[in-house]
Design a protein around this motif. Structure first.
Motif, PDB file in Angstrom:
ATOM      1  N   UNK A 108      22.858  35.734  27.757  1.00 11.58           N
ATOM      2  CA  UNK A 108      23.722  36.842  27.342  1.00 11.58           C
ATOM      3  C   UNK A 108      24.450  37.438  28.541  1.00 11.58           C
ATOM      4  N   UNK A 109      23.751  37.554  29.662  1.00 14.52           N
ATOM      5  CA  UNK A 109      24.371  38.071  30.877  1.00 14.52           C
ATOM      6  C   UNK A 109      25.440  37.102  31.377  1.00 14.52           C
ATOM      7  N   UNK A 110      25.170  35.791  31.307  1.00 14.07           N
ATOM      8  CA  UNK A 110      26.152  34.777  31.708  1.00 14.07           C
ATOM      9  C   UNK A 110      27.422  34.912  30.865  1.00 14.07           C
ATOM     10  N   UNK A 111      27.249  35.076  29.565  1.00 15.24           N
ATOM     11  CA  UNK A 111      28.398  35.225  28.665  1.00 15.24           C
ATOM     12  C   UNK A 111      29.161  36.514  28.987  1.00 15.24           C
ATOM     13  N   UNK A 112      28.454  37.582  29.292  1.00 16.78           N
ATOM     14  CA  UNK A 112      29.084  38.852  29.652  1.00 16.78           C
ATOM     15  C   UNK A 112      29.938  38.694  30.913  1.00 16.78           C
ATOM     16  N   UNK A 113      29.424  37.972  31.908  1.00 15.27           N
ATOM     17  CA  UNK A 113      30.182  37.727  33.141  1.00 15.27           C
ATOM     18  C   UNK A 113      31.452  36.944  32.834  1.00 15.27           C
ATOM     19  N   UNK A 114      31.324  35.865  32.053  1.00  9.90           N
ATOM     20  CA  UNK A 114      32.489  35.038  31.713  1.00  9.90           C
ATOM     21  C   UNK A 114      33.528  35.831  30.927  1.00  9.90           C
ATOM     22  N   UNK A 115      33.087  36.640  29.985  1.00  7.22           N
ATOM     23  CA  UNK A 115      34.025  37.447  29.200  1.00  7.22           C
ATOM     24  C   UNK A 115      34.712  38.492  30.070  1.00  7.22           C
ATOM     25  N   UNK A 116      33.960  39.094  30.987  1.00  5.51           N
ATOM     26  CA  UNK A 116      34.535  40.077  31.900  1.00  5.51           C
ATOM     27  C   UNK A 116      35.610  39.423  32.772  1.00  5.51           C
ATOM     28  N   UNK A 117      35.311  38.236  33.313  1.00  5.66           N
ATOM     29  CA  UNK A 117      36.284  37.538  34.152  1.00  5.66           C
ATOM     30  C   UNK A 117      37.498  37.072  33.355  1.00  5.66           C
ATOM     31  N   UNK A 118      37.296  36.773  32.068  1.00  8.98           N
ATOM     32  CA  UNK A 118      38.393  36.307  31.216  1.00  8.98           C
ATOM     33  C   UNK A 118      39.347  37.423  30.815  1.00  8.98           C
ATOM     34  N   UNK A 119      38.870  38.656  30.856  1.00  4.12           N
ATOM     35  CA  UNK A 119      39.676  39.792  30.413  1.00  4.12           C
ATOM     36  C   UNK A 119      40.817  40.045  31.388  1.00  4.12           C
ATOM     37  N   UNK A 120      42.038  40.066  30.885  1.00  3.95           N
ATOM     38  CA  UNK A 120      43.188  40.278  31.759  1.00  3.95           C
ATOM     39  C   UNK A 120      43.279  41.728  32.238  1.00  3.95           C
ATOM     40  N   UNK A 121      42.693  42.652  31.488  1.00  4.54           N
ATOM     41  CA  UNK A 121      42.690  44.068  31.877  1.00  4.54           C
ATOM     42  C   UNK A 121      41.244  44.524  32.000  1.00  4.54           C
ATOM     43  N   UNK A 158      32.715  26.889  34.296  1.00  2.00           N
ATOM     44  CA  UNK A 158      31.345  26.470  34.598  1.00  2.00           C
ATOM     45  C   UNK A 158      30.345  27.209  33.714  1.00  2.00           C
ATOM     46  N   UNK A 159      30.542  28.509  33.554  1.00  6.14           N
ATOM     47  CA  UNK A 159      29.606  29.312  32.751  1.00  6.14           C
ATOM     48  C   UNK A 159      29.598  28.832  31.307  1.00  6.14           C
ATOM     49  N   UNK A 160      30.777  28.702  30.694  1.00 11.47           N
ATOM     50  CA  UNK A 160      30.827  28.288  29.293  1.00 11.47           C
ATOM     51  C   UNK A 160      30.330  26.859  29.110  1.00 11.47           C
ATOM     52  N   UNK A 161      30.574  25.980  30.091  1.00  9.75           N
ATOM     53  CA  UNK A 161      30.057  24.612  30.017  1.00  9.75           C
ATOM     54  C   UNK A 161      28.532  24.610  30.047  1.00  9.75           C
TER      55      UNK A 161
END
Length: 127
Positions: A76-89, A117-120
């Motif tokens: 869940x933390x990995x997904x949170x990091x990836x989503x945070x990095x994906x957010x343009x704002x 890498x995270x999503x993979x």
């Protein structure tokens, strides 16, 4: 302080002399041992058990990007990091679990590499 598993590792304040409280706050006395105790979690069966850990070396979820090691405490933390990095704002103030991402990854064009890498890894772990 964020307690993730208080039923296994309840925080207990260190025993200190009340006269030394100001020294304790300055870090002169022992306090909470950060990331020494944790939970081992099996992504396949979901079994969770308490364990002594060496952080971040024992982190299951970790990635190397731009000579930096990025770690997550669980999927869940990995997904949170990836989503945070994906957010343009990205928000200016972030959760404590997102505060240790190096700025060179946040401002550089290398965040796409980390997101991939995270999503993979998430996909492989739960395939």
């Amino acid at each position: 302080m964020e307690e993730l598993y208080p039923e296994y590792f309840p925080w207990e304040p260190p025993q200190i002399d009340q006269k030394a409280v100001s020294k304790f706050r300055q870090g002169a006395l022992p306090g909470y041992e950060f990331n020494r105790l944790g939970m081992v979690e099996c992504p396949r069966c979901g079994d969770i058990s308490p364990s002594e850990i060496s952080w971040p070396e024992d982190a299951y979820w970790q990635w190397q990007v731009m000579d930096e090691t990025i770690v997550a405490r669980n999927a869940e933390h990995a997904k949170l990091i990836a989503e945070f990095l994906s957010d343009s704002k990205r928000p200016i103030t972030v959760k404590p679990s997102l505060r240790h991402i190096p700025s060179k990854i946040l401002v550089g064009n290398r965040s796409d590499e980390l997101i991939g890498q995270i999503f993979s890894d998430l996909k492989k772990a739960f395939a």
